[in-house]
Design a protein around this motif. Sequence first.
Motif, short mmCIF file in Angstrom:
data_model
loop_
_atom_site.label_atom_id
_atom_site.label_comp_id
_atom_site.label_asym_id
_atom_site.label_seq_id
_atom_site.Cartn_x
_atom_site.Cartn_y
_atom_site.Cartn_z
N ASP A 78 0.86 -1.18 0.00
CA ASP A 78 0.00 0.00 0.00
C ASP A 78 0.90 1.23 0.00
O ASP A 78 2.12 1.12 -0.11
CB ASP A 78 -0.97 -0.02 1.20
N GLY A 79 0.29 2.41 0.10
CA GLY A 79 1.09 3.64 0.08
C GLY A 79 1.50 4.04 -1.34
O GLY A 79 1.26 3.31 -2.30
N VAL A 80 2.11 5.21 -1.43
CA VAL A 80 2.48 5.76 -2.75
C VAL A 80 3.97 5.53 -3.00
O VAL A 80 4.81 6.07 -2.28
CB VAL A 80 2.18 7.28 -2.78
N PRO A 81 4.30 4.72 -4.00
CA PRO A 81 5.72 4.48 -4.28
C PRO A 81 6.40 5.74 -4.81
O PRO A 81 5.82 6.46 -5.63
CB PRO A 81 5.71 3.38 -5.35
N LEU A 82 7.62 5.97 -4.34
CA LEU A 82 8.35 7.19 -4.74
C LEU A 82 8.54 7.29 -6.25
O LEU A 82 8.62 8.40 -6.79
CB LEU A 82 9.72 7.20 -4.06
N ASP A 83 8.62 6.14 -6.92
CA ASP A 83 8.85 6.25 -8.37
C ASP A 83 7.56 6.57 -9.14
O ASP A 83 7.59 6.63 -10.37
CB ASP A 83 9.56 5.00 -8.94
N THR A 84 6.44 6.77 -8.43
CA THR A 84 5.23 7.25 -9.11
C THR A 84 4.96 8.72 -8.79
O THR A 84 3.98 9.30 -9.26
CB THR A 84 3.98 6.45 -8.69
N VAL A 85 5.83 9.29 -7.98
CA VAL A 85 5.63 10.67 -7.51
C VAL A 85 6.14 11.65 -8.58
O VAL A 85 7.10 11.36 -9.27
CB VAL A 85 6.39 10.84 -6.17
N ALA A 86 5.46 12.78 -8.66
CA ALA A 86 5.83 13.75 -9.71
C ALA A 86 7.15 14.42 -9.40
O ALA A 86 7.48 14.66 -8.24
CB ALA A 86 4.75 14.80 -9.79
N PRO A 87 7.91 14.74 -10.43
CA PRO A 87 9.12 15.52 -10.21
C PRO A 87 8.76 16.96 -9.90
O PRO A 87 7.72 17.43 -10.34
CB PRO A 87 9.84 15.43 -11.54
N PRO A 88 9.59 17.66 -9.14
CA PRO A 88 9.32 19.09 -8.96
C PRO A 88 9.60 19.78 -10.29
O PRO A 88 10.29 19.23 -11.15
CB PRO A 88 10.35 19.50 -7.91
N GLY A 89 9.09 20.95 -10.45
CA GLY A 89 9.36 21.67 -11.70
C GLY A 89 8.24 22.64 -11.96
O GLY A 89 7.20 22.58 -11.31
N ALA A 90 8.49 23.50 -12.91
CA ALA A 90 7.52 24.55 -13.18
C ALA A 90 6.29 23.96 -13.86
O ALA A 90 6.38 23.38 -14.95
CB ALA A 90 8.16 25.60 -14.07
N ARG A 91 5.19 24.07 -13.19
CA ARG A 91 3.91 23.69 -13.79
C ARG A 91 2.92 24.79 -13.42
O ARG A 91 3.05 25.41 -12.37
CB ARG A 91 3.39 22.38 -13.19
N PRO A 92 1.91 24.98 -14.24
CA PRO A 92 0.93 26.02 -13.91
C PRO A 92 0.28 25.75 -12.55
O PRO A 92 0.02 26.66 -11.79
CB PRO A 92 -0.11 25.94 -15.03
N VAL A 93 0.03 24.47 -12.26
CA VAL A 93 -0.58 24.10 -10.98
C VAL A 93 0.31 23.03 -10.35
O VAL A 93 0.41 21.92 -10.89
CB VAL A 93 -2.01 23.55 -11.19
N PRO A 94 0.97 23.32 -9.23
CA PRO A 94 1.84 22.31 -8.64
C PRO A 94 1.04 21.13 -8.09
O PRO A 94 -0.07 21.31 -7.60
CB PRO A 94 2.53 23.07 -7.49
N LEU A 95 1.64 19.94 -8.20
CA LEU A 95 0.99 18.74 -7.65
C LEU A 95 1.38 18.57 -6.19
O LEU A 95 2.30 19.22 -5.70
CB LEU A 95 1.43 17.49 -8.44
N ARG A 96 0.71 17.66 -5.51
CA ARG A 96 1.02 17.41 -4.11
C ARG A 96 2.50 17.06 -3.96
O ARG A 96 3.04 16.26 -4.74
CB ARG A 96 0.18 16.24 -3.59
N ASP A 97 3.13 17.69 -2.97
CA ASP A 97 4.54 17.44 -2.72
C ASP A 97 4.64 16.25 -1.76
O ASP A 97 4.57 16.42 -0.54
CB ASP A 97 5.16 18.70 -2.11
N PHE A 98 4.78 15.05 -2.32
CA PHE A 98 4.75 13.84 -1.49
C PHE A 98 5.96 13.74 -0.58
O PHE A 98 5.93 13.05 0.42
CB PHE A 98 4.67 12.59 -2.38
N THR A 99 7.06 14.37 -0.96
CA THR A 99 8.27 14.23 -0.15
C THR A 99 8.35 15.30 0.94
O THR A 99 9.17 15.19 1.85
CB THR A 99 9.53 14.30 -1.03
N GLY A 100 7.52 16.33 0.81
CA GLY A 100 7.50 17.38 1.82
C GLY A 100 8.79 18.19 1.88
O GLY A 100 9.05 18.88 2.84
N THR A 101 9.58 18.10 0.82
CA THR A 101 10.87 18.77 0.83
C THR A 101 10.97 19.80 -0.29
O THR A 101 11.95 20.51 -0.40
CB THR A 101 12.00 17.76 0.57
#
Length: 358
Positions: free
Chosen positions: A208-231
């Motif tokens: 269960d849980g969200v695997p890190l390799d499915t998490v979005a990379p940081p970067g410029a987007r019009p709408v930022p996605l949830r920051d799963f790493t909190g960093t």
Amino acid sequence: MPSSQRGPGSGTPVAFRIGAVSRELTRAAVAAVQAPSVLNTQPWHWRIAGDAALLYADRRRRLAALDPSGRMLVVSCGAALHHACVTLAAEGAGFTVEPFPEGEGDLLAVIRYRGPAAPSVRAQRLHSAIPVRSSDRRPFAARPVPEPALERMRRAAQRVGAHLQLTWSRDLTDIATAAGQATAAMLSDPACRSELAAWVRRPGEGDDGVPLDTVAPPGARPVPLRDFTGTGGGPSITSEVDVGDREARYGVVVTDGDGPNDWLTAGVALSAVMLTATAEHLATSAMSDLVEREVSRRTLRHMLGGVGYPAIGLRIGVPAAGPAPPRAPRRPAIEIVEVVADPVPADGSPSGGAAADA
Ligand SMILES: Cc1cc2nc3c(=O)[nH]c(=O)nc-3n(C[C@H](O)[C@H](O)[C@H](O)COP(=O)(O)O)c2cc1C
């Protein structure tokens, strides 16, 4: 095939069997394991008893900090309910669904088998999308989402009693503001931060849980996605692709009310919309961060003119080229689906609807 067990206290062997209807309902519940859920918590439990499939909330899997009211838990269960219903309808089973038969408790819905029905072509299309759909948080391709596909997604939500409000470019500022408010609220709350960290997994770790390799990379987007790493940073699955979601469309599933029944409806609609999008070869990712905190939910509500209750946000786009994102794991069905076998009477005659179909 009947199996033999000892009857309680009698010493007499009693035969049990799983009827054909129970098997059909079990298949539907097993298909529902693939439904999306908040942080992949999979907060559901199924009990198959004769001609009924009972869907329970598994409150042990509620996110106490991020989802104190259990709203996202119920939305997730609604998505599972829709996956099960699509499976039954695709296979030609007639059924009825009774939401909250006992009031606002843990029993969220009962699906009752009503006999064979003509298989639904629409359901078959959605059913084929179940094993293909997954959350795609990569930046989308720089190609517009076809309007007829969006209209089909809108109708899919409408059909199950909710609304998909699609946003326009003029709404981008509000959506981006809501996303920023959501991130700020999350980052400033240590309980939310540690809960999020507890549900993010290394690839291949756990079911269960969200695997890190499915998490979005940081970067410029019009709408930022949830920051799963909190960093503000995190591993990237798409470092070579940088199109920044310029052609992404955003939708909000909106319900008429804001009680548990409405949350369940929102989950049903979320699944209907996502599977419709997948069948249209589009990619999606849910954005509940937009509605988890009151401050960002208010921004969305204002954007929608105060009509209805924003239940969950959705990002929609044409998938980027390259391999699909890795799939998030699922718990084994044996932990989630409980099948109550029907006792076979001593004379071996069929007992009840389920056994009669065996
Ligand atoms: C109620 C709900 C809320 C969700 N919220 C988010 C979110 O805020 N951000 C996100 O990236 N994904 C979100 N998701 C997607 C889940 O993380 C995803 O469904 C889960 O990890 C399983 O992965 P899959 O969708 O690829 O099967 C949400 C899904 C549901 C059903």
